[in-house]
Write an enzyme that holds these catalytic residues in place. Structure first.
Site, PDB file in Angstrom:
ATOM      1  CG  ASN A 159      -4.031  -0.248 -12.847  1.00 35.26           C
ATOM      2  OD1 ASN A 159      -3.979  -0.586 -11.629  1.00 35.26           O
ATOM      3  ND2 ASN A 159      -3.353  -0.848 -13.874  1.00 35.26           N
ATOM      4  N   GLY A 179       0.875  -1.316  -0.026  1.00 33.22           N
ATOM      5  CA  GLY A 179      -0.033   0.191   0.079  1.00 33.22           C
ATOM      6  C   GLY A 179       0.932   1.411   0.162  1.00 33.22           C
ATOM      7  CB  THR A 180       4.254   2.352  -1.194  1.00 30.53           C
ATOM      8  OG1 THR A 180       3.986   1.700  -2.649  1.00 30.53           O
ATOM      9  CG2 THR A 180       5.038   1.358  -0.107  1.00 30.53           C
ATOM     10  CG  HIS A 229       1.214  -1.317 -15.708  1.00 30.19           C
ATOM     11  ND1 HIS A 229       0.849  -2.458 -14.890  1.00 30.19           N
ATOM     12  CD2 HIS A 229       2.389  -1.557 -16.432  1.00 30.19           C
ATOM     13  CE1 HIS A 229       1.696  -3.329 -15.613  1.00 30.19           C
ATOM     14  NE2 HIS A 229       2.599  -2.764 -16.567  1.00 30.19           N
TER      15      HIS A 229
HETATM   16  C1  GAR Z   1       3.129  -1.165  -7.501  1.00 26.82           C
HETATM   17  O1  GAR Z   1       4.126  -0.971  -8.083  1.00 26.82           O
HETATM   18  C2  GAR Z   1       1.901  -0.854  -8.509  1.00 26.82           C
HETATM   19  O2  GAR Z   1       2.341  -0.011  -9.852  1.00 26.82           O
HETATM   20  C3  GAR Z   1       1.934  -2.422  -9.001  1.00 26.82           C
HETATM   21  O3  GAR Z   1       1.893  -3.204  -7.945  1.00 26.82           O
HETATM   22  C4  GAR Z   1       2.803  -2.281  -6.806  1.00 26.82           C
HETATM   23  C5  GAR Z   1       1.987  -2.147  -5.644  1.00 26.82           C
HETATM   24  O4  GAR Z   1       2.684  -1.615  -4.636  1.00 26.82           O
HETATM   25  N1  GAR Z   1       0.724  -2.760  -9.680  1.00 26.82           N
HETATM   26  C6  GAR Z   1       0.650  -3.661 -10.700  1.00 26.82           C
HETATM   27  O5  GAR Z   1       1.636  -4.486 -10.988  1.00 26.82           O
HETATM   28  C7  GAR Z   1      -0.678  -3.636 -11.527  1.00 26.82           C
HETATM   29  N2  GAR Z   1      -0.351  -4.342 -12.563  1.00 26.82           N
HETATM   30  P1  GAR Z   1       2.035  -0.816  -3.182  1.00 26.82           P
HETATM   31  O6  GAR Z   1       1.053  -1.906  -2.703  1.00 26.82           O
HETATM   32  O7  GAR Z   1       3.076  -0.661  -2.290  1.00 26.82           O
HETATM   33  O8  GAR Z   1       1.487   0.428  -3.898  1.00 26.82           O
END
Ligand code: GAR
Length: 210
Positions: free
Chosen positions: A108, A12-13, A110
């Site tokens: 979203n 969840g950053t 990405h």
């Molecule tokens: C992030 O890097 C986001 O861009 C990616 O997952 C990570 C979640 O990090 N999303 C994808 O790959 C979607 N296809 P977070 O939980 O620390 O925000």
């Protein structure tokens, strides 16, 4: 006030970046009113709690069929009267009924410059592994509208990040987050809340993509 719901699966950053940006005024005229995770026990849920935002788990594993989960998912979102749904590291395939219910109102983040390193199988560290394997010198992040297919909706914002010698997927992931994701996602929400980025039906109008 734009009512924002954030869907998460992990640390969840990106959610934190949104919460911080609402608090410090980088995001204007929007509030995060609801957070949902498909995974129990993830740190994103703690982040929501700490910020005083309602957060809950809805796991596909608690339902007999995916169709039942999908119905429950849309019902939960509807209950919260959301204007915008933000996928912030949400790794569940978005059902068609949800896209129909919120056409142009799901965004979203990405971790690559779409159309590179996106689509099926490209999530989390995977886009960074693929970028390093291909030897690209520039990668980045993209905020886009979610439509029926994976990572194919209208692009709202992109930001480039350099690949550096000696990068590992983890190092590159962190740099893309710091230099692109945590900036772009709040910027997209602020733009939507304040009329500078089109969303809803307007996001699909020719020329709306910038
Ligand atoms: C992030 O890097 C986001 O861009 C990616 O997952 C990570 C979640 O990090 N999303 C994808 O790959 C979607 N296809 P977070 O939980 O620390 O925000």
């Amino acid at each position: 006030m734009l009512r924002v719901g954030v869907l998460v699966s992990g640390g969840g950053t990106n959610l934190q970046a949104i919460l911080d940006a609402v608090k410090d005024g980088t995001i204007r005229n929007a509030e995060v009113v609801y957070v949902q995770s498909n995974n129990p026990g993830v740190y994103a849920l703690t982040r929501a709690e700490k910020a005083g935002v309602e957060a809950e788990v809805l796991s596909p594993k608690s339902f007999e069929t995916r169709a039942e989960y999908n119905t429950a998912l849309v019902k939960k979102l509807k209950e919260h009267d959301l204007d915008l749904i933000v996928l912030a590291g949400f790794l569940v395939q978005i059902p068609a009924e949800m896209i129909r219910a919120y056409r142009g109102r799901i965004i979203n983040i990405h971790p690559s410059l779409i159309p590179s390193f996106c689509g099926k199988g490209f999530y989390g560290l995977k886009p960074h592994e693929a970028a390093l394997k291909r030897g690209v010198k520039v990668t980045g992040a993209t905020v886009h509208i979610v439509d029926e297919d994976l990572d194919t909706g209208p692009i709202l914002l992109q930001k480039a990040v350099y690949v550096e010698p000696g990068d590992t997927p983890q190092i590159l992931q962190r740099r893309v987050m710091e230099q692109a994701e945590w900036i772009l996602l709040p910027k997209a929400i602020d733009g939507i809340a304040n009329g500078t980025i089109p969303y809803g039906e307007a996001a699909y109008e020719k020329g709306a993509e910038s």
